[in-house]
Design a protein around this motif. Sequence first.
Motif, PDB file in Angstrom:
ATOM      1  N   GLU A   8       0.813  -1.216   0.000  1.00 35.56           N
ATOM      2  CA  GLU A   8       0.000   0.000   0.000  1.00 35.56           C
ATOM      3  C   GLU A   8       0.846   1.266   0.000  1.00 35.56           C
ATOM      4  N   ASN A   9       1.805   1.345   0.913  1.00 37.35           N
ATOM      5  CA  ASN A   9       2.559   2.583   1.110  1.00 37.35           C
ATOM      6  C   ASN A   9       3.980   2.529   0.572  1.00 37.35           C
ATOM      7  N   ARG A  10       4.411   1.358   0.119  1.00 32.06           N
ATOM      8  CA  ARG A  10       5.805   1.179  -0.299  1.00 32.06           C
ATOM      9  C   ARG A  10       6.754   1.570   0.836  1.00 32.06           C
ATOM     10  N   GLU A  11       6.413   1.098   2.053  1.00 27.96           N
ATOM     11  CA  GLU A  11       7.214   1.407   3.220  1.00 27.96           C
ATOM     12  C   GLU A  11       7.522   0.129   3.996  1.00 27.96           C
ATOM     13  N   MET A  12       8.679   0.140   4.672  1.00 28.84           N
ATOM     14  CA  MET A  12       9.060  -0.997   5.508  1.00 28.84           C
ATOM     15  C   MET A  12      10.189  -0.588   6.446  1.00 28.84           C
ATOM     16  N   HIS A  13      10.009  -0.868   7.732  1.00 26.50           N
ATOM     17  CA  HIS A  13      11.069  -0.666   8.708  1.00 26.50           C
ATOM     18  C   HIS A  13      11.984  -1.883   8.680  1.00 26.50           C
ATOM     19  N   LEU A  14      13.272  -1.643   8.566  1.00 28.61           N
ATOM     20  CA  LEU A  14      14.247  -2.720   8.480  1.00 28.61           C
ATOM     21  C   LEU A  14      14.963  -2.907   9.813  1.00 28.61           C
ATOM     22  N   GLU A  15      15.481  -4.119  10.011  1.00 28.00           N
ATOM     23  CA  GLU A  15      16.149  -4.452  11.267  1.00 28.00           C
ATOM     24  C   GLU A  15      17.419  -3.637  11.484  1.00 28.00           C
ATOM     25  N   SER A  16      18.019  -3.161  10.403  1.00 32.78           N
ATOM     26  CA  SER A  16      19.253  -2.387  10.497  1.00 32.78           C
ATOM     27  C   SER A  16      19.001  -0.947  10.920  1.00 32.78           C
ATOM     28  N   GLY A  17      17.742  -0.567  11.088  1.00 34.79           N
ATOM     29  CA  GLY A  17      17.412   0.804  11.424  1.00 34.79           C
ATOM     30  C   GLY A  17      17.084   1.657  10.216  1.00 34.79           C
ATOM     31  N   GLN A  18      17.224   1.093   9.024  1.00 37.93           N
ATOM     32  CA  GLN A  18      16.898   1.817   7.803  1.00 37.93           C
ATOM     33  C   GLN A  18      15.396   1.745   7.527  1.00 37.93           C
ATOM     34  N   PHE A  19      14.967   2.523   6.562  1.00 37.72           N
ATOM     35  CA  PHE A  19      13.528   2.635   6.296  1.00 37.72           C
ATOM     36  C   PHE A  19      13.305   2.732   4.794  1.00 37.72           C
ATOM     37  N   LEU A  20      12.519   1.805   4.259  1.00 39.02           N
ATOM     38  CA  LEU A  20      12.127   1.869   2.846  1.00 39.02           C
ATOM     39  C   LEU A  20      11.037   2.915   2.684  1.00 39.02           C
ATOM     40  N   MET A  21      11.187   3.776   1.691  1.00 37.34           N
ATOM     41  CA  MET A  21      10.233   4.866   1.481  1.00 37.34           C
ATOM     42  C   MET A  21       9.808   4.900   0.016  1.00 37.34           C
ATOM     43  N   ALA A  22       8.536   5.241  -0.211  1.00 41.42           N
ATOM     44  CA  ALA A  22       7.995   5.349  -1.561  1.00 41.42           C
ATOM     45  C   ALA A  22       8.784   6.375  -2.365  1.00 41.42           C
ATOM     46  N   SER A  23       8.904   6.151  -3.654  1.00 43.41           N
ATOM     47  CA  SER A  23       9.740   6.992  -4.508  1.00 43.41           C
ATOM     48  C   SER A  23       9.269   8.444  -4.539  1.00 43.41           C
ATOM     49  N   ASN A  24       7.949   8.684  -4.558  1.00 43.57           N
ATOM     50  CA  ASN A  24       7.459  10.062  -4.637  1.00 43.57           C
ATOM     51  C   ASN A  24       7.781  10.856  -3.364  1.00 43.57           C
ATOM     52  N   ARG A  25       7.662  10.208  -2.208  1.00 39.25           N
ATOM     53  CA  ARG A  25       7.986  10.890  -0.950  1.00 39.25           C
ATOM     54  C   ARG A  25       9.493  11.121  -0.834  1.00 39.25           C
ATOM     55  N   TYR A  26      10.265  10.140  -1.267  1.00 40.68           N
ATOM     56  CA  TYR A  26      11.726  10.268  -1.225  1.00 40.68           C
ATOM     57  C   TYR A  26      12.188  11.417  -2.120  1.00 40.68           C
ATOM     58  N   ASP A  27      11.608  11.500  -3.319  1.00 38.30           N
ATOM     59  CA  ASP A  27      12.000  12.546  -4.257  1.00 38.30           C
ATOM     60  C   ASP A  27      11.630  13.935  -3.739  1.00 38.30           C
ATOM     61  N   LYS A  28      10.527  14.056  -2.993  1.00 40.54           N
ATOM     62  CA  LYS A  28      10.157  15.343  -2.402  1.00 40.54           C
ATOM     63  C   LYS A  28      11.180  15.773  -1.350  1.00 40.54           C
ATOM     64  N   LEU A  29      11.620  14.806  -0.542  1.00 36.82           N
ATOM     65  CA  LEU A  29      12.644  15.131   0.449  1.00 36.82           C
ATOM     66  C   LEU A  29      13.966  15.498  -0.211  1.00 36.82           C
ATOM     67  N   LEU A  30      14.222  14.891  -1.344  1.00 37.31           N
ATOM     68  CA  LEU A  30      15.485  15.136  -2.037  1.00 37.31           C
ATOM     69  C   LEU A  30      15.573  16.568  -2.574  1.00 37.31           C
ATOM     70  N   LYS A  31      14.434  17.222  -2.730  1.00 37.28           N
ATOM     71  CA  LYS A  31      14.426  18.607  -3.209  1.00 37.28           C
ATOM     72  C   LYS A  31      14.889  19.586  -2.135  1.00 37.28           C
ATOM     73  N   THR A  32      14.707  19.214  -0.885  1.00 31.92           N
ATOM     74  CA  THR A  32      15.072  20.116   0.221  1.00 31.92           C
ATOM     75  C   THR A  32      16.244  19.606   1.045  1.00 31.92           C
ATOM     76  N   HIS A  33      16.662  18.376   0.789  1.00 34.75           N
ATOM     77  CA  HIS A  33      17.798  17.800   1.528  1.00 34.75           C
ATOM     78  C   HIS A  33      18.739  17.121   0.546  1.00 34.75           C
TER      79      HIS A  33
END
Length: 220
Positions: free
Chosen positions: A89-114
């Motif tokens: 549904e959300n293209r999201e997943m918390h990983l055991e390593s502490g990382q986080f899978l994020m949907a491409s559209n949300r990731y790309d929005k963050l990439l514009k400001t970070h």
Amino acid sequence: MFLLGRPGPESRRLVMQFLEIMEREFEYIALSRDTTESDIKQRREINGKSAQYHDQAAVRAALHGRVLILDGVEHAERNVLPVLNNLLENREMHLESGQFLMASNRYDKLLKTHSQQQLEDWGLLRVSEDFRVVAIGLPTQKYKGTPLDPPLRSRFQSRSIISCTFEEQYENLLKLSTCVPSSALKQLLKCAFTLQATSEELKLPDFPLHNLRQGVQMMV
């Protein structure tokens, strides 16, 4: 997509033919009652005195834009279904390593400001827009298994895989071996279809129609 059909290799064969035509790579997970979140997300291994995390099939498929095949969805335990549902549904997943899978559209929005480095430092991983999921399962009304939760079921476009008819099976077997008399082929098919039709009444497992090819080859 969700392919629903009888036990056997037909559904898997259809998926493989589809992937071959589309020239897509895939990752495969055979679900069972013993499948845990670690089998889907990441496995932790101790190397020396440090812990290392290895991505499993679902994570690799999401990151590299591959097709994830979930075989035996009816066997998935309740604790695994929410993980799959969130990934679908959300293209999201918390990983055991502490990382986080994020949907491409949300990731790309963050990439514009970070910066890219900031997102990596935060442990954010971009799920490819080419990531797709194909599930294969059996109808739980007849076979043992757990029905899918409505939220998870609604994520799929379902297709019922119907076995070939008597005429279609006959034509296929006739092309496979011209040495076997047609009367013998028809007799074999009549026996197979009769056993399949009466398997539930006789409390027998489904007759494996997909093995008729091997049976004909033995008759040559």
